[in-house]
Design a protein around this motif. Structure first.
Motif, PDB file in Angstrom:
ATOM      1  N   ASP A  32       0.802  -1.224   0.000  1.00  0.00           N
ATOM      2  CA  ASP A  32       0.000   0.000   0.000  1.00  0.00           C
ATOM      3  C   ASP A  32       0.835   1.275   0.000  1.00  0.00           C
ATOM      4  O   ASP A  32       0.330   2.330  -0.363  1.00  0.00           O
ATOM      5  CB  ASP A  32      -0.937   0.023   1.211  1.00  0.00           C
ATOM      6  N   HIS A  33       2.074   1.197   0.418  1.00  0.00           N
ATOM      7  CA  HIS A  33       2.898   2.397   0.568  1.00  0.00           C
ATOM      8  C   HIS A  33       4.097   2.365  -0.368  1.00  0.00           C
ATOM      9  O   HIS A  33       4.589   1.292  -0.725  1.00  0.00           O
ATOM     10  CB  HIS A  33       3.373   2.521   2.015  1.00  0.00           C
ATOM     11  N   ALA A  34       4.582   3.540  -0.724  1.00  0.00           N
ATOM     12  CA  ALA A  34       5.714   3.638  -1.648  1.00  0.00           C
ATOM     13  C   ALA A  34       6.955   2.937  -1.110  1.00  0.00           C
ATOM     14  O   ALA A  34       7.779   2.451  -1.879  1.00  0.00           O
ATOM     15  CB  ALA A  34       6.025   5.111  -1.937  1.00  0.00           C
ATOM     16  N   ASP A  35       7.091   2.871   0.205  1.00  0.00           N
ATOM     17  CA  ASP A  35       8.280   2.234   0.777  1.00  0.00           C
ATOM     18  C   ASP A  35       8.044   0.779   1.190  1.00  0.00           C
ATOM     19  O   ASP A  35       8.892   0.175   1.839  1.00  0.00           O
ATOM     20  CB  ASP A  35       8.813   3.054   1.951  1.00  0.00           C
ATOM     21  N   ASP A  36       6.921   0.181   0.793  1.00  0.00           N
ATOM     22  CA  ASP A  36       6.696  -1.254   1.018  1.00  0.00           C
ATOM     23  C   ASP A  36       7.556  -2.028   0.032  1.00  0.00           C
ATOM     24  O   ASP A  36       7.277  -2.053  -1.169  1.00  0.00           O
ATOM     25  CB  ASP A  36       5.215  -1.620   0.802  1.00  0.00           C
ATOM     26  N   ARG A  37       8.607  -2.644   0.548  1.00  0.00           N
ATOM     27  CA  ARG A  37       9.534  -3.408  -0.299  1.00  0.00           C
ATOM     28  C   ARG A  37       9.978  -4.680   0.421  1.00  0.00           C
ATOM     29  O   ARG A  37      11.116  -4.781   0.877  1.00  0.00           O
ATOM     30  CB  ARG A  37      10.748  -2.550  -0.664  1.00  0.00           C
ATOM     31  N   PRO A  38       9.093  -5.651   0.538  1.00  0.00           N
ATOM     32  CA  PRO A  38       9.427  -6.856   1.303  1.00  0.00           C
ATOM     33  C   PRO A  38      10.595  -7.643   0.723  1.00  0.00           C
ATOM     34  O   PRO A  38      11.242  -8.399   1.448  1.00  0.00           O
ATOM     35  CB  PRO A  38       8.127  -7.671   1.272  1.00  0.00           C
ATOM     36  N   TRP A  39      10.873  -7.498  -0.543  1.00  0.00           N
ATOM     37  CA  TRP A  39      11.994  -8.214  -1.163  1.00  0.00           C
ATOM     38  C   TRP A  39      13.314  -7.744  -0.581  1.00  0.00           C
ATOM     39  O   TRP A  39      14.275  -8.491  -0.593  1.00  0.00           O
ATOM     40  CB  TRP A  39      11.973  -8.059  -2.682  1.00  0.00           C
ATOM     41  N   LEU A  40      13.392  -6.523  -0.051  1.00  0.00           N
ATOM     42  CA  LEU A  40      14.621  -6.040   0.579  1.00  0.00           C
ATOM     43  C   LEU A  40      14.856  -6.721   1.916  1.00  0.00           C
ATOM     44  O   LEU A  40      16.006  -6.908   2.321  1.00  0.00           O
ATOM     45  CB  LEU A  40      14.580  -4.524   0.767  1.00  0.00           C
ATOM     46  N   VAL A 110       6.518  -7.525 -12.258  1.00  0.00           N
ATOM     47  CA  VAL A 110       7.895  -7.107 -12.016  1.00  0.00           C
ATOM     48  C   VAL A 110       8.527  -8.129 -11.086  1.00  0.00           C
ATOM     49  O   VAL A 110       7.932  -8.510 -10.071  1.00  0.00           O
ATOM     50  CB  VAL A 110       7.943  -5.692 -11.394  1.00  0.00           C
ATOM     51  N   PHE A 111       9.740  -8.553 -11.419  1.00  0.00           N
ATOM     52  CA  PHE A 111      10.431  -9.596 -10.669  1.00  0.00           C
ATOM     53  C   PHE A 111      11.625  -8.988  -9.948  1.00  0.00           C
ATOM     54  O   PHE A 111      12.446  -8.293 -10.558  1.00  0.00           O
ATOM     55  CB  PHE A 111      10.879 -10.717 -11.621  1.00  0.00           C
ATOM     56  N   LEU A 112      11.712  -9.271  -8.632  1.00  0.00           N
ATOM     57  CA  LEU A 112      12.745  -8.690  -7.788  1.00  0.00           C
ATOM     58  C   LEU A 112      13.340  -9.765  -6.886  1.00  0.00           C
ATOM     59  O   LEU A 112      12.667 -10.730  -6.523  1.00  0.00           O
ATOM     60  CB  LEU A 112      12.157  -7.573  -6.918  1.00  0.00           C
ATOM     61  N   ARG A 113      14.593  -9.562  -6.510  1.00  0.00           N
ATOM     62  CA  ARG A 113      15.266 -10.458  -5.557  1.00  0.00           C
ATOM     63  C   ARG A 113      16.234  -9.599  -4.758  1.00  0.00           C
ATOM     64  O   ARG A 113      17.149  -8.992  -5.328  1.00  0.00           O
ATOM     65  CB  ARG A 113      16.024 -11.559  -6.285  1.00  0.00           C
ATOM     66  N   GLY A 114      16.032  -9.547  -3.455  1.00  0.00           N
ATOM     67  CA  GLY A 114      16.891  -8.700  -2.629  1.00  0.00           C
ATOM     68  C   GLY A 114      16.827  -7.267  -3.127  1.00  0.00           C
ATOM     69  O   GLY A 114      15.747  -6.713  -3.290  1.00  0.00           O
ATOM     70  N   ASP A 115      17.981  -6.692  -3.395  1.00  0.00           N
ATOM     71  CA  ASP A 115      18.009  -5.310  -3.891  1.00  0.00           C
ATOM     72  C   ASP A 115      18.101  -5.241  -5.413  1.00  0.00           C
ATOM     73  O   ASP A 115      18.397  -4.190  -5.966  1.00  0.00           O
ATOM     74  CB  ASP A 115      19.168  -4.542  -3.257  1.00  0.00           C
ATOM     75  N   ARG A 116      17.805  -6.344  -6.085  1.00  0.00           N
ATOM     76  CA  ARG A 116      17.937  -6.393  -7.546  1.00  0.00           C
ATOM     77  C   ARG A 116      16.597  -6.469  -8.262  1.00  0.00           C
ATOM     78  O   ARG A 116      15.749  -7.280  -7.912  1.00  0.00           O
ATOM     79  CB  ARG A 116      18.757  -7.624  -7.956  1.00  0.00           C
ATOM     80  N   LEU A 117      16.449  -5.619  -9.256  1.00  0.00           N
ATOM     81  CA  LEU A 117      15.349  -5.729 -10.194  1.00  0.00           C
ATOM     82  C   LEU A 117      15.789  -6.752 -11.231  1.00  0.00           C
ATOM     83  O   LEU A 117      16.800  -6.568 -11.918  1.00  0.00           O
ATOM     84  CB  LEU A 117      15.079  -4.380 -10.867  1.00  0.00           C
ATOM     85  N   LEU A 118      15.072  -7.852 -11.337  1.00  0.00           N
ATOM     86  CA  LEU A 118      15.454  -8.920 -12.259  1.00  0.00           C
ATOM     87  C   LEU A 118      14.897  -8.702 -13.657  1.00  0.00           C
ATOM     88  O   LEU A 118      15.531  -9.065 -14.641  1.00  0.00           O
ATOM     89  CB  LEU A 118      14.980 -10.272 -11.723  1.00  0.00           C
ATOM     90  N   GLY A 119      13.702  -8.131 -13.745  1.00  0.00           N
ATOM     91  CA  GLY A 119      13.080  -7.905 -15.039  1.00  0.00           C
ATOM     92  C   GLY A 119      11.587  -7.717 -14.883  1.00  0.00           C
ATOM     93  O   GLY A 119      11.059  -7.720 -13.770  1.00  0.00           O
ATOM     94  N   SER A 120      10.922  -7.554 -15.999  1.00  0.00           N
ATOM     95  CA  SER A 120       9.480  -7.351 -15.969  1.00  0.00           C
ATOM     96  C   SER A 120       8.854  -7.897 -17.242  1.00  0.00           C
ATOM     97  O   SER A 120       9.523  -8.065 -18.259  1.00  0.00           O
ATOM     98  CB  SER A 120       9.159  -5.862 -15.821  1.00  0.00           C
ATOM     99  N   ILE A 121       7.567  -8.172 -17.134  1.00  0.00           N
ATOM    100  CA  ILE A 121       6.789  -8.625 -18.280  1.00  0.00           C
ATOM    101  C   ILE A 121       5.544  -7.749 -18.340  1.00  0.00           C
ATOM    102  O   ILE A 121       4.649  -7.888 -17.509  1.00  0.00           O
ATOM    103  CB  ILE A 121       6.392 -10.110 -18.174  1.00  0.00           C
ATOM    104  N   PRO A 122       5.499  -6.826 -19.306  1.00  0.00           N
ATOM    105  CA  PRO A 122       4.302  -5.999 -19.435  1.00  0.00           C
ATOM    106  C   PRO A 122       3.222  -6.703 -20.251  1.00  0.00           C
ATOM    107  O   PRO A 122       3.515  -7.555 -21.084  1.00  0.00           O
ATOM    108  CB  PRO A 122       4.820  -4.762 -20.183  1.00  0.00           C
ATOM    109  N   ARG A 123       1.985  -6.333 -19.949  1.00  0.00           N
ATOM    110  CA  ARG A 123       0.806  -6.758 -20.720  1.00  0.00           C
ATOM    111  C   ARG A 123       0.567  -8.268 -20.615  1.00  0.00           C
ATOM    112  O   ARG A 123       1.252  -8.980 -19.908  1.00  0.00           O
ATOM    113  CB  ARG A 123       0.924  -6.328 -22.181  1.00  0.00           C
ATOM    114  N   VAL A 124      -0.401  -8.749 -21.350  1.00  0.00           N
ATOM    115  CA  VAL A 124      -0.769 -10.163 -21.345  1.00  0.00           C
ATOM    116  C   VAL A 124       0.066 -10.910 -22.381  1.00  0.00           C
ATOM    117  O   VAL A 124       0.316 -10.402 -23.477  1.00  0.00           O
ATOM    118  CB  VAL A 124      -2.274 -10.338 -21.662  1.00  0.00           C
TER     119      VAL A 124
END
Length: 147
Positions: A32-40, A110-124
């Motif tokens: 819900d919040h801009a700083d919600d980042r459980p992957w960190l 959007v795919f994340l691991r720790g502090d890394r953005l791994l990649g994303s898949i837009p659209r269907v």
């Protein structure tokens, strides 16, 4: 004489109810919040960080594909269990993640691991395309951030 009035704002459209089912029925974490980042939080542990998939539904956009991705995501999470920890971005979290990733078409995963953005898949996408792209993203073999 010209009309100097600003153009009317585009109406903000609600998300499809299927998006709420992801958190209400499937139990996915809602960011819900801009700083919600459980992957960190995962990156400080002694074991490998989890892979997170965050659904950016496109708040206010009214994209018909949002409902489709909301139906597909639980199937992807089941197929890749227990590899992915799913979450749904609220409006503030969506804006924060878009700032992190750069603009992309929405809806998106959007795919994340720790502090890394791994990649994303837009659209269907079709099922095999999702599985191939997610595999490449998680294994680090995809080209660039967005798939």
């Amino acid at each position: 004489m010209t009309d100097l009035a600003p153009p009317p704002a585009k109406p903000r459209l609600p998300l499809p109810p299927l998006v709420d089912l992801l958190t209400d029925v499937h139990g996915y974490l809602r960011l819900d919040h801009a700083d919600d980042r459980p992957w960190l939080d995962d990156s400080s542990k002694d074991w490998p960080a989890k892979d997170w998939v965050v659904f950016l539904p496109g708040h206010g956009k009214g994209n018909a594909e949002t409902a489709d991705v909301a139906v597909i995501l639980p199937e992807l999470v089941r197929a890749l269990h227990p590899r992915l920890s799913p979450a749904v971005a609220g409006e503030a979290a969506e804006r924060a993640i878009l700032a992190l990733t750069g603009m992309m078409s929405l809806p998106a995963l959007v795919f994340l691991r720790g502090d890394r953005l791994l990649g994303s898949i837009p659209r269907v996408r079709d099922w095999n395309d999702y599985l191939q792209r997610i595999g490449e993203i998680l294994e680090g073999t995809s080209e660039g951030g967005a798939a």
